[in-house]
Design a protein around this motif. Structure first.
Motif, PDB file in Angstrom:
ATOM      1  N   LEU A 170      27.775  35.519  59.310  1.00 20.86           N
ATOM      2  CA  LEU A 170      27.306  35.338  57.948  1.00 20.86           C
ATOM      3  C   LEU A 170      27.486  33.879  57.553  1.00 20.86           C
ATOM      4  CD1 LEU A 170      26.400  36.454  55.148  1.00 20.86           C
ATOM      5  CD2 LEU A 170      28.836  36.833  54.683  1.00 20.86           C
ATOM      6  N   VAL A 171      26.458  33.303  56.985  1.00 16.31           N
ATOM      7  CA  VAL A 171      26.537  31.937  56.465  1.00 16.31           C
ATOM      8  C   VAL A 171      26.831  31.970  54.970  1.00 16.31           C
ATOM      9  CG1 VAL A 171      25.292  29.771  56.121  1.00 16.31           C
ATOM     10  CG2 VAL A 171      24.925  31.107  58.213  1.00 16.31           C
ATOM     11  N   ALA A 172      26.006  32.716  54.250  1.00 13.26           N
ATOM     12  CA  ALA A 172      26.183  32.821  52.799  1.00 13.26           C
ATOM     13  C   ALA A 172      25.371  33.993  52.299  1.00 13.26           C
ATOM     14  CB  ALA A 172      25.733  31.542  52.097  1.00 13.26           C
ATOM     15  N   HIS A 173      25.854  34.604  51.225  1.00  5.15           N
ATOM     16  CA  HIS A 173      25.029  35.602  50.559  1.00  5.15           C
ATOM     17  C   HIS A 173      25.298  35.583  49.065  1.00  5.15           C
ATOM     18  CE1 HIS A 173      27.876  39.367  50.852  1.00  5.15           C
ATOM     19  NE2 HIS A 173      28.336  38.469  50.064  1.00  5.15           N
ATOM     20  N   ILE A 174      24.311  36.115  48.336  1.00  2.00           N
ATOM     21  CA  ILE A 174      24.390  36.160  46.885  1.00  2.00           C
ATOM     22  C   ILE A 174      23.960  37.536  46.429  1.00  2.00           C
ATOM     23  CG2 ILE A 174      22.046  35.152  46.716  1.00  2.00           C
ATOM     24  CD1 ILE A 174      23.009  33.824  44.079  1.00  2.00           C
ATOM     25  N   THR A 175      24.756  38.132  45.549  1.00  2.00           N
ATOM     26  CA  THR A 175      24.450  39.476  45.075  1.00  2.00           C
ATOM     27  C   THR A 175      23.506  39.420  43.879  1.00  2.00           C
ATOM     28  OG1 THR A 175      26.242  39.630  43.477  1.00  2.00           O
ATOM     29  CG2 THR A 175      26.760  40.166  45.781  1.00  2.00           C
ATOM     30  N   SER A 176      23.012  40.575  43.504  1.00  3.40           N
ATOM     31  CA  SER A 176      22.122  40.642  42.349  1.00  3.40           C
ATOM     32  C   SER A 176      22.841  40.230  41.077  1.00  3.40           C
ATOM     33  CB  SER A 176      21.561  42.052  42.203  1.00  3.40           C
ATOM     34  OG  SER A 176      22.608  42.989  42.062  1.00  3.40           O
ATOM     35  N   GLY A 177      24.157  40.389  41.086  1.00  3.39           N
ATOM     36  CA  GLY A 177      24.940  39.983  39.925  1.00  3.39           C
ATOM     37  C   GLY A 177      25.333  38.519  39.931  1.00  3.39           C
ATOM     38  N   GLY A 178      24.981  37.821  41.018  1.00  2.00           N
ATOM     39  CA  GLY A 178      25.256  36.392  41.085  1.00  2.00           C
ATOM     40  C   GLY A 178      26.519  36.010  41.843  1.00  2.00           C
ATOM     41  N   SER A 179      27.227  36.981  42.398  1.00  2.00           N
ATOM     42  CA  SER A 179      28.417  36.652  43.186  1.00  2.00           C
ATOM     43  C   SER A 179      27.983  36.023  44.500  1.00  2.00           C
ATOM     44  CB  SER A 179      29.239  37.906  43.452  1.00  2.00           C
ATOM     45  OG  SER A 179      29.737  38.439  42.238  1.00  2.00           O
ATOM     46  N   ILE A 180      28.692  34.994  44.890  1.00  4.08           N
ATOM     47  CA  ILE A 180      28.335  34.225  46.086  1.00  4.08           C
ATOM     48  C   ILE A 180      29.510  34.172  47.054  1.00  4.08           C
ATOM     49  CG2 ILE A 180      27.777  31.910  46.937  1.00  4.08           C
ATOM     50  CD1 ILE A 180      26.164  31.483  44.386  1.00  4.08           C
ATOM     51  N   HIS A 181      29.176  34.289  48.325  1.00  2.97           N
ATOM     52  CA  HIS A 181      30.181  34.149  49.379  1.00  2.97           C
ATOM     53  C   HIS A 181      29.656  33.180  50.425  1.00  2.97           C
ATOM     54  CE1 HIS A 181      33.212  35.183  52.365  1.00  2.97           C
ATOM     55  NE2 HIS A 181      32.221  35.246  53.237  1.00  2.97           N
ATOM     56  N   TYR A 182      30.529  32.280  50.864  1.00  2.00           N
ATOM     57  CA  TYR A 182      30.184  31.335  51.928  1.00  2.00           C
ATOM     58  C   TYR A 182      31.144  31.490  53.096  1.00  2.00           C
ATOM     59  CZ  TYR A 182      27.437  28.703  48.458  1.00  2.00           C
ATOM     60  OH  TYR A 182      26.525  28.314  47.511  1.00  2.00           O
TER      61      TYR A 182
END
Length: 114
Positions: A46-58
Protein backbone atom coordinates in the motif's frame (compact mmCIF):
# COMPACT_ATOMS: atom_id res chain seq x y z
CA UNK A 1 -16.59 -0.76 -12.63
CA UNK A 2 -13.42 0.30 -14.42
CA UNK A 3 -10.46 2.20 -13.07
CA UNK A 4 -8.53 4.27 -15.61
CA UNK A 5 -5.05 5.28 -14.53
CA UNK A 6 -2.72 7.84 -16.05
CA UNK A 7 0.40 9.79 -15.24
CA UNK A 8 3.16 7.23 -14.96
CA UNK A 9 6.46 7.58 -16.74
CA UNK A 10 10.20 8.01 -16.44
CA UNK A 11 11.65 10.71 -14.21
CA UNK A 12 15.02 11.50 -12.68
CA UNK A 13 15.60 11.18 -8.97
CA UNK A 14 14.28 14.24 -7.18
CA UNK A 15 11.62 14.79 -9.79
CA UNK A 16 7.84 14.67 -9.56
CA UNK A 17 4.95 12.81 -11.15
CA UNK A 18 1.21 12.96 -10.65
CA UNK A 19 -0.92 9.87 -11.02
CA UNK A 20 -4.65 10.00 -11.66
CA UNK A 21 -7.29 7.30 -11.41
CA UNK A 22 -10.90 7.72 -12.45
CA UNK A 23 -13.59 5.21 -11.64
CA UNK A 24 -16.47 4.64 -14.02
CA UNK A 25 -19.41 2.28 -14.21
CA UNK A 26 -22.05 1.20 -11.71
CA UNK A 27 -20.48 2.38 -8.49
CA UNK A 28 -22.87 1.88 -5.60
CA UNK A 29 -20.61 3.32 -2.95
CA UNK A 30 -16.94 4.03 -2.42
CA UNK A 31 -15.45 3.25 0.94
CA UNK A 32 -11.92 4.16 -0.02
CA UNK A 33 -9.66 4.70 -3.01
CA UNK A 34 -5.94 4.47 -3.10
CA UNK A 35 -2.70 3.35 -4.67
CA UNK A 36 -0.60 0.25 -4.30
CA UNK A 37 2.73 -0.49 -5.92
CA UNK A 38 4.75 -3.54 -6.78
CA UNK A 39 8.43 -3.48 -7.61
CA UNK A 40 10.14 -6.36 -9.42
CA UNK A 41 10.70 -9.26 -7.06
CA UNK A 42 8.78 -7.62 -4.23
CA UNK A 43 5.30 -7.95 -2.80
CA UNK A 44 2.62 -5.41 -3.56
CA UNK A 45 2.43 -2.74 -0.90
CA UNK A 46 0.00 0.00 0.00
CA UNK A 47 1.28 3.45 -0.90
CA UNK A 48 -1.63 5.61 0.22
CA UNK A 49 -5.37 5.55 0.51
CA UNK A 50 -8.15 7.96 1.30
CA UNK A 51 -11.57 7.08 2.66
CA UNK A 52 -14.88 8.60 1.70
CA UNK A 53 -14.75 10.47 4.98
CA UNK A 54 -11.38 11.97 4.13
CA UNK A 55 -9.13 9.85 6.36
CA UNK A 56 -5.73 9.34 4.79
CA UNK A 57 -3.05 6.73 5.33
CA UNK A 58 0.45 6.73 3.88
CA UNK A 59 3.16 4.13 3.86
CA UNK A 60 6.06 5.28 6.02
CA UNK A 61 8.36 5.22 3.01
CA UNK A 62 6.40 7.95 1.22
CA UNK A 63 5.31 10.20 4.08
CA UNK A 64 6.28 13.80 3.45
CA UNK A 65 6.89 13.16 -0.25
CA UNK A 66 3.59 11.85 -1.64
CA UNK A 67 0.17 13.42 -1.32
CA UNK A 68 -3.11 11.66 -2.06
CA UNK A 69 -6.26 13.60 -2.83
CA UNK A 70 -9.68 12.86 -4.18
CA UNK A 71 -12.34 14.59 -6.24
CA UNK A 72 -15.54 12.97 -5.04
CA UNK A 73 -17.63 14.55 -7.74
CA UNK A 74 -15.48 12.93 -10.42
CA UNK A 75 -14.76 9.65 -8.57
CA UNK A 76 -11.10 10.41 -9.16
CA UNK A 77 -8.11 9.98 -6.92
CA UNK A 78 -4.73 11.61 -7.42
CA UNK A 79 -1.26 10.81 -6.15
CA UNK A 80 1.22 13.66 -6.25
CA UNK A 81 4.70 12.21 -5.95
CA UNK A 82 7.56 14.57 -5.16
CA UNK A 83 11.23 13.99 -4.36
CA UNK A 84 11.07 10.67 -6.15
CA UNK A 85 13.76 8.11 -5.41
CA UNK A 86 14.97 5.14 -7.46
CA UNK A 87 13.39 2.86 -4.88
CA UNK A 88 9.99 4.29 -5.81
CA UNK A 89 10.28 2.50 -9.15
CA UNK A 90 7.33 0.13 -9.46
CA UNK A 91 4.03 -0.52 -11.14
CA UNK A 92 1.46 1.62 -9.39
CA UNK A 93 -2.10 0.32 -9.31
CA UNK A 94 -5.26 2.14 -8.38
CA UNK A 95 -7.58 0.42 -5.90
CA UNK A 96 -11.23 1.05 -5.09
CA UNK A 97 -12.93 -0.48 -2.09
CA UNK A 98 -16.68 -0.57 -2.34
CA UNK A 99 -17.59 -2.37 0.84
CA UNK A 100 -18.05 -6.00 -0.16
CA UNK A 101 -16.22 -5.60 -3.45
CA UNK A 102 -12.94 -4.15 -4.59
CA UNK A 103 -11.56 -3.18 -7.94
CA UNK A 104 -8.10 -2.75 -9.38
CA UNK A 105 -6.69 -0.74 -12.24
CA UNK A 106 -4.31 -2.27 -14.74
CA UNK A 107 -1.35 -0.40 -13.33
CA UNK A 108 0.97 2.30 -14.58
CA UNK A 109 4.75 2.09 -14.60
CA UNK A 110 6.77 4.62 -12.65
CA UNK A 111 10.51 4.54 -13.23
CA UNK A 112 12.90 6.77 -11.33
CA UNK A 113 16.44 6.96 -12.66
CA UNK A 114 19.41 7.78 -10.46
Amino acid sequence: VQLQESGGGLVQAGGSLRLSCTASGSIVSIVAMGWYRQAPGKQRELVAHITSGGSIHYADSVKGRFTISRDNGKDTVYLQMNSLKPEDTAVYSCHLEGGLVQYWGQGTQVTVSS
